[in-house]
Design a protein around this motif. Structure first.
Motif, PDB file in Angstrom:
ATOM      1  N   GLN A 138       1.264   6.129   8.502  1.00  0.00           N
ATOM      2  CA  GLN A 138       1.940   6.555   9.308  1.00  0.00           C
ATOM      3  C   GLN A 138       3.387   5.229   8.625  1.00  0.00           C
ATOM      4  N   MET A 139       3.772   5.369   7.565  1.00  0.00           N
ATOM      5  CA  MET A 139       5.027   4.353   7.821  1.00  0.00           C
ATOM      6  C   MET A 139       5.986   5.331   7.635  1.00  0.00           C
ATOM      7  N   GLN A 140       7.120   5.166   7.809  1.00  0.00           N
ATOM      8  CA  GLN A 140       8.402   6.163   8.075  1.00  0.00           C
ATOM      9  C   GLN A 140       9.627   5.197   8.063  1.00  0.00           C
ATOM     10  N   GLY A 141      10.463   4.954   6.953  1.00  0.00           N
ATOM     11  CA  GLY A 141      12.158   5.167   6.849  1.00  0.00           C
ATOM     12  C   GLY A 141      11.860   3.824   5.968  1.00  0.00           C
ATOM     13  N   LEU A 142      12.755   3.085   6.626  1.00  0.00           N
ATOM     14  CA  LEU A 142      12.726   1.370   6.200  1.00  0.00           C
ATOM     15  C   LEU A 142      11.300   0.290   6.627  1.00  0.00           C
ATOM     16  N   GLN A 143      10.043   0.848   6.566  1.00  0.00           N
ATOM     17  CA  GLN A 143       8.233   0.573   6.683  1.00  0.00           C
ATOM     18  C   GLN A 143       7.728   0.068   5.551  1.00  0.00           C
ATOM     19  N   ALA A 144       6.914  -0.596   5.545  1.00  0.00           N
ATOM     20  CA  ALA A 144       6.504  -1.557   4.517  1.00  0.00           C
ATOM     21  C   ALA A 144       4.725  -1.765   5.017  1.00  0.00           C
ATOM     22  N   THR A 145       3.932  -1.664   4.538  1.00  0.00           N
ATOM     23  CA  THR A 145       2.289  -1.980   4.687  1.00  0.00           C
ATOM     24  C   THR A 145       2.155  -2.760   3.401  1.00  0.00           C
ATOM     25  N   VAL A 146       1.671  -4.575   3.644  1.00  0.00           N
ATOM     26  CA  VAL A 146       0.907  -5.098   2.885  1.00  0.00           C
ATOM     27  C   VAL A 146       0.267  -5.606   3.410  1.00  0.00           C
ATOM     28  N   THR A 147      -0.688  -5.752   1.673  1.00  0.00           N
ATOM     29  CA  THR A 147      -1.980  -7.243   2.114  1.00  0.00           C
ATOM     30  C   THR A 147      -2.061  -8.366   1.673  1.00  0.00           C
ATOM     31  N   LEU A 148      -2.305  -9.097   2.580  1.00  0.00           N
ATOM     32  CA  LEU A 148      -1.930 -10.251   2.207  1.00  0.00           C
ATOM     33  C   LEU A 148      -3.870 -11.561   1.366  1.00  0.00           C
ATOM     34  N   GLU A 205      -8.520  -1.424   5.674  1.00  0.00           N
ATOM     35  CA  GLU A 205      -9.361   0.154   6.162  1.00  0.00           C
ATOM     36  C   GLU A 205      -8.130   0.418   7.126  1.00  0.00           C
ATOM     37  N   GLN A 206      -7.887  -0.409   7.904  1.00  0.00           N
ATOM     38  CA  GLN A 206      -6.694  -1.110   9.038  1.00  0.00           C
ATOM     39  C   GLN A 206      -5.579  -0.703   8.033  1.00  0.00           C
ATOM     40  N   ALA A 207      -5.714  -1.629   7.503  1.00  0.00           N
ATOM     41  CA  ALA A 207      -3.813  -1.507   6.406  1.00  0.00           C
ATOM     42  C   ALA A 207      -4.135   0.358   5.260  1.00  0.00           C
ATOM     43  N   MET A 208      -5.106   1.021   5.275  1.00  0.00           N
ATOM     44  CA  MET A 208      -4.674   2.251   5.074  1.00  0.00           C
ATOM     45  C   MET A 208      -3.949   3.095   6.045  1.00  0.00           C
ATOM     46  N   ASP A 209      -4.849   3.333   7.360  1.00  0.00           N
ATOM     47  CA  ASP A 209      -4.485   3.326   8.079  1.00  0.00           C
ATOM     48  C   ASP A 209      -2.797   3.659   8.845  1.00  0.00           C
ATOM     49  N   HIS A 210      -2.440   2.555   8.885  1.00  0.00           N
ATOM     50  CA  HIS A 210      -1.128   1.718   8.929  1.00  0.00           C
ATOM     51  C   HIS A 210       0.670   2.662   8.161  1.00  0.00           C
ATOM     52  N   ALA A 211      -0.287   2.314   6.779  1.00  0.00           N
ATOM     53  CA  ALA A 211       0.224   2.978   6.395  1.00  0.00           C
ATOM     54  C   ALA A 211       0.177   4.507   5.959  1.00  0.00           C
ATOM     55  N   LEU A 261       1.122  -1.094  -0.057  1.00  0.00           N
ATOM     56  CA  LEU A 261       0.348  -0.111   0.031  1.00  0.00           C
ATOM     57  C   LEU A 261       0.613   1.696  -0.102  1.00  0.00           C
ATOM     58  N   LEU A 262       0.000   2.276  -1.190  1.00  0.00           N
ATOM     59  CA  LEU A 262       1.011   3.645  -0.835  1.00  0.00           C
ATOM     60  C   LEU A 262       0.732   3.767   0.305  1.00  0.00           C
ATOM     61  N   SER A 263       1.380   4.790   0.957  1.00  0.00           N
ATOM     62  CA  SER A 263       1.024   5.651   2.293  1.00  0.00           C
ATOM     63  C   SER A 263       0.154   7.181   2.199  1.00  0.00           C
ATOM     64  N   TYR A 264      -0.643   7.332   0.770  1.00  0.00           N
ATOM     65  CA  TYR A 264      -1.158   8.026   0.916  1.00  0.00           C
ATOM     66  C   TYR A 264      -3.172   7.617   0.141  1.00  0.00           C
ATOM     67  N   THR A 265      -2.911   6.020   0.211  1.00  0.00           N
ATOM     68  CA  THR A 265      -3.900   5.413  -0.009  1.00  0.00           C
ATOM     69  C   THR A 265      -5.495   6.291   0.530  1.00  0.00           C
ATOM     70  N   ARG A 266      -4.997   6.747   1.385  1.00  0.00           N
ATOM     71  CA  ARG A 266      -6.689   6.895   2.110  1.00  0.00           C
ATOM     72  C   ARG A 266      -6.848   8.464   1.099  1.00  0.00           C
TER      73      ARG A 266
END
Length: 357
Positions: free
Chosen positions: A344-354, A336-342, A37-42
């Motif tokens: 807030q991502m910083q630096g060496l982080q990534a959010t993934v939907t499985l 919805e929860q994944a987008m909220d987490h994305a 997910l992109l950080s700006y998905t929401r």
């Protein structure tokens, strides 16, 4: 199958039952396994971005990892059962000077991209995606990596394309603006993998650069920006032991040009500056300095298929590890929860939907 469907007119998002897509010539059907997910998905789904959205109701989502279930007529190299990465950057394969281009599941890019958006409106947040075969990358030889981990490729390939466009050569020194950000942090690791002798990591928060310095094992040197472009340029040059060969700007939505100008002035004679950020103000170019120093200014968007293949080769060779990224995963229904987490991502982080297998 199930798919997340976004109604552009009403700005509503819902997980719906929908027919599986029909197989088309030149395309492939891919059963999805993981989608970053992109950080700006929401913000995108709130209609807050100046993008050319696909028409009507469509599935959002850009990159992804999955397995081909079927290939259409005219597809030569891909096969059912093959694990692939979906690349959303689709350029029309026509012998014209400026072929239309879009980011599938996100936005049109060129002014003449409306037909492409209509032909392939749906992105990757669906159980089975229908995509042009030219947007697929084979993941053969990477069976030891999970699809969750491979989804991190999307974080690397964008800055990787810019570093290659800037002709980063082994042994050179590169300065990276925005090194503490989502793509900038990946740019630091990619530059190391490409053989940079030194990577000058620019940022405003020391904690955002600390992990990069650790991973660099002496080759990553942090510079904290002060906002004074002359002082910051001097600090970059001091850290580099002279001017840098390549400067790389990956700052998102910068409200001033100070750090980008510091990058430019940190170049040694004949140096290159690649612009891949999203600065919101004009960049005042020092015309005389550009001439006297033979500096090269390069605006660059995304990456080429050759860039993506080169990135995969580095990973197969063990020269770049995806394990350095902290991945937080969410189940497909929990978008919805994944987008909220994305967000807030910083630096060496990534959010993934499985997706359930």
């Amino acid at each position: 199958m199930k798919a997340w469907m976004f109604n552009r007119a009403e700005l509503t998002l819902a997980l719906q039952e929908t027919p599986q897509p029909e197989l088309r010539a030149g395309a492939a059907l891919v059963r999805m396994e993981a989608v970053p997910l992109l950080s700006y998905t929401r913000s995108y789904l709130k209609g807050e971005l100046p993008y050319a959205y696909p028409p009507g109701t469509f599935t959002p989502g850009t990159n992804g990892i999955g397995r081909i279930t079927a290939v259409g007529a005219g597809v030569q190299q891909f096969r059912p059962g093959q694990r692939v990465a979906i690349n959303p950057y689709w350029i029309a394969n026509e012998a014209v000077a400026e072929p239309p281009q879009i980011l599938i599941g996100l936005t049109g890019i060129s002014l003449d991209s409306a037909q492409m958006l209509q032909e392939f409106p749906h992105g990757s947040l669906r159980e089975v995606a229908d995509v042009p075969a030219s947007t697929l990358l084979p993941l053969d030889g990477l069976d030891h990596l999970s699809s969750e981990r491979l989804a991190v490729l999307a974080k690397f390939v964008v800055p990787f394309g810019g570093l290659r466009r800037g002709r980063l050569a082994a042994g050179e020194t590169v300065a990276i603006n925005g090194a503490g950000g989502y793509f900038g942090s990946a740019a630091v690791l990619a530059a190391l993998a490409l053989g940079a002798a030194k990577v000058i990591a620019l940022g405003r928060r020391p904690e955002a650069l600390r992990k990069l310095v650790e991973l660099g094992r002496g080759r990553v040197l942090p510079v904290l920006l002060s906002g004074d472009s002359s002082a910051d340029a001097a600090a970059i040059r001091a850290a580099a032991g002279g001017g840098v060969e390549l400067a790389f700007d990956m700052v998102g939505k910068a409200g001033d040009a100070h750090s980008t100008l510091a990058l430019l002035r940190s170049l040694r004679r004949g140096g290159r500056l690649v612009l891949m950020g999203s600065m919101q103000v004009p960049l005042p170019i020092p015309y005389g300095d550009m001439l006297l120093n033979s500096w090269e200014l390069i605006g660059h968007f995304m990456y080429t298929p050759a860039d993506y293949l080169a990135l995969l080769s580095l990973i197969r060779a063990g020269l770049l590890s995806l394990d350095d990224i902290e991945v937080k995963s969410f189940a497909f229904p929990d978008l919805e929860q994944a987008m909220d987490h994305a967000a807030q991502m910083q630096g060496l982080q990534a959010t993934v939907t499985l997706f359930a297998q």
